[in-house]
Write a protein that holds these residues in place. Structure first.
Motif, PDB file in Angstrom:
ATOM      1  N   ALA A 135       0.819  -1.208   0.000  1.00  0.00           N
ATOM      2  CA  ALA A 135       0.000   0.000   0.000  1.00  0.00           C
ATOM      3  C   ALA A 135       0.855   1.261   0.000  1.00  0.00           C
ATOM      4  CB  ALA A 135      -0.944  -0.011   1.207  1.00  0.00           C
ATOM      5  N   GLU A 136       1.945   1.237   0.759  1.00  0.00           N
ATOM      6  CA  GLU A 136       2.824   2.412   0.803  1.00  0.00           C
ATOM      7  C   GLU A 136       3.539   2.610  -0.522  1.00  0.00           C
ATOM      8  OE1 GLU A 136       4.353   5.861   2.177  1.00  0.00           O
ATOM      9  OE2 GLU A 136       2.793   4.617   3.094  1.00  0.00           O
ATOM     10  N   LEU A 137       3.995   1.521  -1.125  1.00  0.00           N
ATOM     11  CA  LEU A 137       4.619   1.626  -2.450  1.00  0.00           C
ATOM     12  C   LEU A 137       3.639   2.201  -3.461  1.00  0.00           C
ATOM     13  CD1 LEU A 137       6.674  -1.683  -2.854  1.00  0.00           C
ATOM     14  CD2 LEU A 137       7.578   0.661  -2.796  1.00  0.00           C
ATOM     15  N   LEU A 138       2.387   1.773  -3.358  1.00  0.00           N
ATOM     16  CA  LEU A 138       1.378   2.289  -4.284  1.00  0.00           C
ATOM     17  C   LEU A 138       1.176   3.785  -4.093  1.00  0.00           C
ATOM     18  CD1 LEU A 138      -0.720   1.787  -6.457  1.00  0.00           C
ATOM     19  CD2 LEU A 138      -2.353   1.157  -4.652  1.00  0.00           C
ATOM     20  N   ARG A 139       1.154   4.254  -2.842  1.00  0.00           N
ATOM     21  CA  ARG A 139       1.013   5.685  -2.596  1.00  0.00           C
ATOM     22  C   ARG A 139       2.166   6.457  -3.234  1.00  0.00           C
ATOM     23  NH1 ARG A 139      -1.904   4.713   2.300  1.00  0.00           N
ATOM     24  NH2 ARG A 139      -0.047   3.871   3.290  1.00  0.00           N
ATOM     25  N   LEU A 140       3.388   5.960  -3.052  1.00  0.00           N
ATOM     26  CA  LEU A 140       4.551   6.632  -3.631  1.00  0.00           C
ATOM     27  C   LEU A 140       4.506   6.567  -5.154  1.00  0.00           C
ATOM     28  CD1 LEU A 140       7.340   5.264  -1.247  1.00  0.00           C
ATOM     29  CD2 LEU A 140       6.310   7.545  -1.222  1.00  0.00           C
ATOM     30  N   ALA A 141       4.087   5.428  -5.697  1.00  0.00           N
ATOM     31  CA  ALA A 141       4.054   5.258  -7.146  1.00  0.00           C
ATOM     32  C   ALA A 141       3.043   6.192  -7.794  1.00  0.00           C
ATOM     33  CB  ALA A 141       3.729   3.813  -7.493  1.00  0.00           C
ATOM     34  N   ARG A 142       1.903   6.384  -7.165  1.00  0.00           N
ATOM     35  CA  ARG A 142       0.868   7.237  -7.760  1.00  0.00           C
ATOM     36  C   ARG A 142       1.326   8.682  -7.880  1.00  0.00           C
ATOM     37  NH1 ARG A 142      -4.436   4.519  -4.776  1.00  0.00           N
ATOM     38  NH2 ARG A 142      -4.955   3.086  -6.492  1.00  0.00           N
ATOM     39  N   ARG A 143       2.223   9.099  -7.002  1.00  0.00           N
ATOM     40  CA  ARG A 143       2.766  10.458  -7.109  1.00  0.00           C
ATOM     41  C   ARG A 143       3.691  10.594  -8.309  1.00  0.00           C
ATOM     42  NH1 ARG A 143       4.861  11.782  -0.963  1.00  0.00           N
ATOM     43  NH2 ARG A 143       2.888  11.447   0.156  1.00  0.00           N
ATOM     44  N   ASN A 144       4.218   9.466  -8.780  1.00  0.00           N
ATOM     45  CA  ASN A 144       5.219   9.484  -9.848  1.00  0.00           C
ATOM     46  C   ASN A 144       4.760   8.671 -11.063  1.00  0.00           C
ATOM     47  OD1 ASN A 144       7.793  10.729  -8.367  1.00  0.00           O
ATOM     48  ND2 ASN A 144       6.808   9.313  -6.951  1.00  0.00           N
ATOM     49  N   ARG A 145       3.455   8.567 -11.238  1.00  0.00           N
ATOM     50  CA  ARG A 145       2.883   7.787 -12.336  1.00  0.00           C
ATOM     51  C   ARG A 145       3.261   8.387 -13.690  1.00  0.00           C
ATOM     52  NH1 ARG A 145      -2.013   4.687 -12.806  1.00  0.00           N
ATOM     53  NH2 ARG A 145      -2.595   5.314 -10.676  1.00  0.00           N
ATOM     54  N   ARG A 146       3.565   7.502 -14.651  1.00  0.00           N
ATOM     55  CA  ARG A 146       3.868   7.918 -16.011  1.00  0.00           C
ATOM     56  C   ARG A 146       2.764   7.442 -16.945  1.00  0.00           C
ATOM     57  NH1 ARG A 146      10.235   6.449 -16.797  1.00  0.00           N
ATOM     58  NH2 ARG A 146       9.346   4.344 -16.964  1.00  0.00           N
ATOM     59  N   PRO A 147       2.624   8.077 -18.110  1.00  0.00           N
ATOM     60  CA  PRO A 147       1.527   7.720 -19.018  1.00  0.00           C
ATOM     61  C   PRO A 147       1.513   6.260 -19.447  1.00  0.00           C
ATOM     62  CG  PRO A 147       2.518   9.807 -19.677  1.00  0.00           C
ATOM     63  CD  PRO A 147       3.395   9.237 -18.605  1.00  0.00           C
ATOM     64  N   ASP A 148       2.664   5.587 -19.409  1.00  0.00           N
ATOM     65  CA  ASP A 148       2.726   4.203 -19.878  1.00  0.00           C
ATOM     66  C   ASP A 148       2.356   3.184 -18.798  1.00  0.00           C
ATOM     67  OD1 ASP A 148       4.896   4.414 -18.226  1.00  0.00           O
ATOM     68  OD2 ASP A 148       6.388   3.732 -19.686  1.00  0.00           O
ATOM     69  N   GLY A 149       1.841   3.646 -17.657  1.00  0.00           N
ATOM     70  CA  GLY A 149       1.414   2.729 -16.609  1.00  0.00           C
ATOM     71  C   GLY A 149       2.520   2.275 -15.683  1.00  0.00           C
ATOM     72  N   THR A 150       3.664   2.946 -15.751  1.00  0.00           N
ATOM     73  CA  THR A 150       4.767   2.657 -14.841  1.00  0.00           C
ATOM     74  C   THR A 150       4.967   3.857 -13.909  1.00  0.00           C
ATOM     75  OG1 THR A 150       6.487   3.569 -16.288  1.00  0.00           O
ATOM     76  CG2 THR A 150       5.874   1.253 -16.616  1.00  0.00           C
ATOM     77  N   ALA A 151       5.877   3.706 -12.967  1.00  0.00           N
ATOM     78  CA  ALA A 151       6.236   4.808 -12.074  1.00  0.00           C
ATOM     79  C   ALA A 151       7.699   4.648 -11.694  1.00  0.00           C
ATOM     80  CB  ALA A 151       5.363   4.821 -10.824  1.00  0.00           C
ATOM     81  N   VAL A 152       8.369   5.770 -11.475  1.00  0.00           N
ATOM     82  CA  VAL A 152       9.779   5.753 -11.117  1.00  0.00           C
ATOM     83  C   VAL A 152       9.964   6.461  -9.780  1.00  0.00           C
ATOM     84  CG1 VAL A 152      12.107   6.455 -11.775  1.00  0.00           C
ATOM     85  CG2 VAL A 152      10.497   5.717 -13.539  1.00  0.00           C
TER      86      VAL A 152
END
Length: 232
Positions: A157-174
């Motif tokens: 859940a925490e990783l998801l919170r961090l990922a959503r802040r850094n979401r990219r158009p291709d469905g990934t996050a950095v």
């Protein structure tokens, strides 16, 4: 620490509704200070009421138990604000704030002036309400997660919170820099060993990948599904 005499408040999200000349006036009323990485900016339970605008760098909001255990709540970058809760309700600080980067620049504005600004401009007042509502929602989410989810699921859940802040158009996050295992553990009340094990499992499943300088969420939709499954 050196004083910042030419910095502005133009990047502060809460103050963007104000005209430039009003932001410049507020900048002159602030007390400015640079902080080194690890240096405390606000002390938990302190009676100070100043609001802190993060002009440069990143800060971390943390709390400490009676035994000294640290719980991390959030990392806030340039443009953000901390300390507004004490200014609004007049109560002691509920958490401490520390700098994460050398050269973090903070502008301290007195509570009275901050409240005059917030009550004098409807758009600033709305921004403050949205900010405080966001804090309350995240706190509610964390209480539910700590009460109902296992340690592995809390890390997801925490990783998801961090990922959503850094979401990219291709469905990934950095996530850059790579999240420190101990920091993630402190956020979700588990150990760094548990965090390492969860990240290894996610990497094996192709959901995350560690590169030289970042943690890449390769399949954000699968991570979302993992979290949704245990929350249902």
């Amino acid at each position: 620490m050196t004083e910042a005499v030419h910095a502005t408040l133009d990047r502060i999200e809460l103050l963007k509704p104000l005209p430039p000349q009003r932001r410049a006036e507020l900048a002159r009323q602030c007390r400015w200070r640079h902080f080194s990485a690890g240096e405390q900016i606000l002390d938990q339970h302190a009676d100070s009421r100043d609001v802190c605008f993060i002009v440069e760098g990143t800060v971390r909001v943390v709390s400490h138990s009676a035994s000294g255990r640290e719980i991390s709540f959030d990392d806030i970058g340039a443009g953000g604000t901390v300390g507004e809760m004490a200014a609004v309700d007049g109560q002691p600080r509920s958490a401490a704030v520390e700098a994460l980067e050398d050269g973090t620049l903070i502008a301290f504005l007195g509570a009275k002036t901050f409240l005059e600004v917030a009550t004098g401009d409807p758009q600033v007042a709305l921004a403050v309400m949205r900010r405080l509502s966001g804090i309350a929602r995240r706190a509610t989410e964390r209480v539910m997660e700590l009460s109902t989810l296992g340690a592995n699921n809390r890390v997801h859940a925490e990783l998801l919170r961090l990922a959503r802040r850094n979401r990219r158009p291709d469905g990934t996050a950095v996530l850059r820099p790579i999240p420190v295992h101990g920091d993630l553990g402190a956020r979700v009340s588990t150990t760094r060993e548990t965090v390492a094990r969860v990240l290894n499992d996610l990497a094996r499943d192709g959901i995350v990948e560690r590169t030289a300088d970042a943690l890449v969420i390769r399949d954000l939709s699968r991570l979302e599904a993992l979290v949704a499954e245990v929350r249902a």
